[in-house]
Design a protein around this motif. Structure first.
Motif, short mmCIF file in Angstrom:
data_model
loop_
_atom_site.label_atom_id
_atom_site.label_comp_id
_atom_site.label_asym_id
_atom_site.label_seq_id
_atom_site.Cartn_x
_atom_site.Cartn_y
_atom_site.Cartn_z
N VAL A 28 19.93 -3.33 5.39
CA VAL A 28 20.91 -2.69 3.58
C VAL A 28 21.93 -2.72 3.60
CG1 VAL A 28 18.70 -1.41 4.37
CG2 VAL A 28 21.61 -0.87 5.87
N ALA A 29 22.21 -1.68 2.84
CA ALA A 29 23.82 -2.39 2.41
C ALA A 29 25.10 -2.15 3.07
CB ALA A 29 24.10 -1.42 0.88
N ASP A 30 24.83 -1.05 3.91
CA ASP A 30 26.18 -1.35 4.26
C ASP A 30 26.35 -1.91 5.93
OD1 ASP A 30 24.73 -0.06 6.48
OD2 ASP A 30 25.60 1.91 6.41
N GLY A 31 25.15 -3.20 5.72
CA GLY A 31 24.77 -3.86 7.44
C GLY A 31 24.32 -3.50 8.24
N THR A 32 23.48 -2.41 8.08
CA THR A 32 22.49 -1.92 9.43
C THR A 32 21.43 -2.87 9.50
OG1 THR A 32 23.53 0.95 9.34
CG2 THR A 32 21.74 0.39 9.66
N THR A 33 20.39 -3.05 9.99
CA THR A 33 19.76 -3.34 9.98
C THR A 33 18.51 -2.62 11.16
OG1 THR A 33 20.41 -6.02 11.29
CG2 THR A 33 17.80 -5.19 11.90
N VAL A 34 17.81 -2.61 9.96
CA VAL A 34 16.35 -1.26 9.83
C VAL A 34 15.04 -2.09 10.43
CG1 VAL A 34 15.17 0.14 9.00
CG2 VAL A 34 17.75 0.11 7.91
N SER A 35 14.27 -1.72 11.45
CA SER A 35 13.14 -2.54 12.26
C SER A 35 12.01 -2.00 11.93
CB SER A 35 13.90 -2.83 13.43
OG SER A 35 12.62 -3.39 13.91
N TYR A 36 10.65 -2.10 11.42
CA TYR A 36 9.82 -1.33 11.84
C TYR A 36 8.99 -2.68 11.22
CZ TYR A 36 10.24 -3.82 6.77
OH TYR A 36 10.20 -4.57 5.49
N ALA A 37 7.32 -1.90 12.16
CA ALA A 37 6.25 -2.60 11.92
C ALA A 37 5.23 -2.32 11.11
CB ALA A 37 5.72 -1.45 13.28
N VAL A 38 4.56 -3.15 10.74
CA VAL A 38 3.69 -2.96 9.43
C VAL A 38 1.87 -3.59 9.80
CG1 VAL A 38 3.12 -3.50 7.34
CG2 VAL A 38 5.40 -3.85 7.88
N SER A 39 0.99 -3.14 9.51
CA SER A 39 0.08 -3.21 10.20
C SER A 39 -0.59 -3.47 8.56
CB SER A 39 -1.09 -1.80 10.50
OG SER A 39 -1.16 -1.40 9.69
N ASP A 40 -1.87 -4.49 8.91
CA ASP A 40 -2.62 -4.39 7.59
C ASP A 40 -3.59 -3.12 7.36
OD1 ASP A 40 -1.69 -7.37 7.12
OD2 ASP A 40 -3.20 -7.87 8.47
N GLY A 41 -3.69 -3.53 6.14
CA GLY A 41 -5.01 -2.26 5.29
C GLY A 41 -5.01 -1.57 3.94
N ALA A 42 -5.30 -1.05 3.17
CA ALA A 42 -5.45 -0.53 1.89
C ALA A 42 -4.78 0.07 1.96
CB ALA A 42 -6.90 -0.26 1.52
N GLY A 43 -3.87 -0.17 0.44
CA GLY A 43 -3.15 1.07 0.40
C GLY A 43 -3.62 2.17 -0.09
N PRO A 44 -2.79 3.56 -1.33
CA PRO A 44 -1.50 3.58 -0.23
C PRO A 44 -1.31 2.86 1.01
CG PRO A 44 -2.44 5.35 -0.89
CD PRO A 44 -3.28 4.46 -1.28
N SER A 45 0.28 2.40 1.07
CA SER A 45 0.57 2.31 2.24
C SER A 45 1.19 3.37 2.62
CB SER A 45 1.87 1.70 2.69
OG SER A 45 1.01 0.36 1.98
N VAL A 46 0.92 4.02 4.09
CA VAL A 46 1.32 4.85 4.92
C VAL A 46 2.60 4.88 5.52
CG1 VAL A 46 0.94 7.42 6.45
CG2 VAL A 46 -0.67 6.37 5.31
N VAL A 47 3.85 5.59 5.58
CA VAL A 47 5.58 5.17 6.22
C VAL A 47 5.31 6.92 6.99
CG1 VAL A 47 7.44 5.08 5.51
CG2 VAL A 47 6.07 3.84 4.10
N ILE A 48 5.39 5.70 8.34
CA ILE A 48 5.02 6.93 9.16
C ILE A 48 7.42 7.23 9.77
CG2 ILE A 48 5.06 7.85 11.39
CD1 ILE A 48 2.33 6.87 10.99
N LEU A 49 8.03 7.85 10.20
CA LEU A 49 9.13 8.11 10.31
C LEU A 49 9.11 8.91 11.34
CD1 LEU A 49 10.90 9.22 7.26
CD2 LEU A 49 10.61 6.48 8.42
N HIS A 50 9.57 8.47 12.88
CA HIS A 50 9.70 9.40 14.30
C HIS A 50 10.61 10.16 14.32
CE1 HIS A 50 13.48 7.28 15.07
NE2 HIS A 50 13.15 6.03 14.75
N GLY A 51 10.63 11.23 15.31
CA GLY A 51 11.78 12.45 15.69
C GLY A 51 12.97 11.57 15.98
N LEU A 52 14.41 12.01 16.47
CA LEU A 52 15.29 12.38 17.35
C LEU A 52 15.03 11.64 18.32
CD1 LEU A 52 18.98 12.99 16.84
CD2 LEU A 52 18.97 14.16 18.61
#
Length: 262
Positions: free
Chosen positions: A10-34
């Motif tokens: 992203v813009a400030d140089g941070t690398t954001v890692s994420y895992a994507v599965s195959d499937g139909a939309g709309p996509s479900v995006v999930i965010l974990h806790g602290l």
């Protein structure tokens, strides 16, 4: 369920890692806790089989940049918006737990075109005290790392659902096993959550499900006030569940989630 791991710088140089599965939309995006990572929501993703699921490791967590320079709420929300924009041409169903729910709320408020539906597990508009945040940091710093192996980690951290999730996610290095987060970053991150975001919450236009646990971290007055703060929110309570209901009340959590997303 198979995932492909991707990265976005992203813009400030941070690398954001994420895992994507195959499937139909709309996509479900999930965010974990602290102090968690997307890995702990892999079973939830499995229960959404047929849907495309994106599990994001928020900055400072998991496979993302471990010590980002910016731990503000704005930075966290911007990361998620960037991933959604890169991975989907249509609005997504956004799901978050605890810190991840707070991030999801802000994404829905600030980037309404990106969010179709919103699910918040164990969240409010923000809060906490410097004392409680400092105590949390001291707890994380007390871990006897590196752990020699996962059995040693279980002995130190316990065998409760959240502890098991931490143990499963430990990073293997030459000298042993390490957590995928830095205590100082966790403290800095929570320092930005103490200011309640009531105005932002009131502006969320997406249909929203707020899920609370009977044995979670919020008292009834906090729960009622939060749900009342947005006219698009509905509430469901999970009996016998903790703050980490996605781990210890899985069936009830999945039933609530899938019913709402349908």
């Amino acid at each position: 369920m198979e995932f492909v791991r991707r990265e976005l710088v992203v813009a400030d140089g941070t690398t954001v890692s994420y895992a994507v599965s195959d499937g139909a939309g709309p996509s479900v995006v999930i965010l974990h806790g602290l102090a968690g990572s997307g890995r702990e929501f892999a079973p939830t993703a499995g229960a959404l089989r047929g849907r495309r699921v994106i599990l994001i490791d928020q900055r400072g967590h998991g496979h993302s940049t471990r010590r980002p320079h910016d731990t503000s709420r704005e930075a966290f929300a911007s990361d998620v918006a960037a991933v959604i924009s890169a991975e989907s041409t249509t609005p997504v169903d956004l799901v978050g737990q605890s810190l991840g729910a707070h991030t999801a709320m802000l994404v829905a408020a600030w980037h309404p075109r990106l969010v179709r539906r919103l699910v918040l597990l164990e969240s409010d508009a923000g809060g906490g005290t410097p004392e409680s945040i400092a105590a949390m940091g001291e707890y994380f710093r007390s871990w006897p790392i590196p752990f020699a192996d996962r059995a040693a980690a279980v002995d130190a951290l316990g065998d409760e659902p959240l502890a098991r999730a931490w143990v499963a996610d430990l990073e293997e290095r030459a000298d042993g096993l390490h957590p995928r987060f830095d205590p100082d970053v966790m403290v800095a991150t929570m320092g930005h959550v103490v200011t309640p975001r009531w105005d932002d919450w009131s502006q969320v236009a997406a249909p929203t499900l707020v899920v609370y646990a009977d044995n979670g971290m919020f008292i009834e007055e906090q729960k009622a006030a939060f749900v009342a703060g947005n006219g698009n929110a509905t509430r469901i309570d999970l009996a016998g569940a903790s703050h980490d209901a996605h781990l210890d009340a899985f069936d009830a959590w999945v039933a609530a989630l899938t019913s709402f997303l349908k």
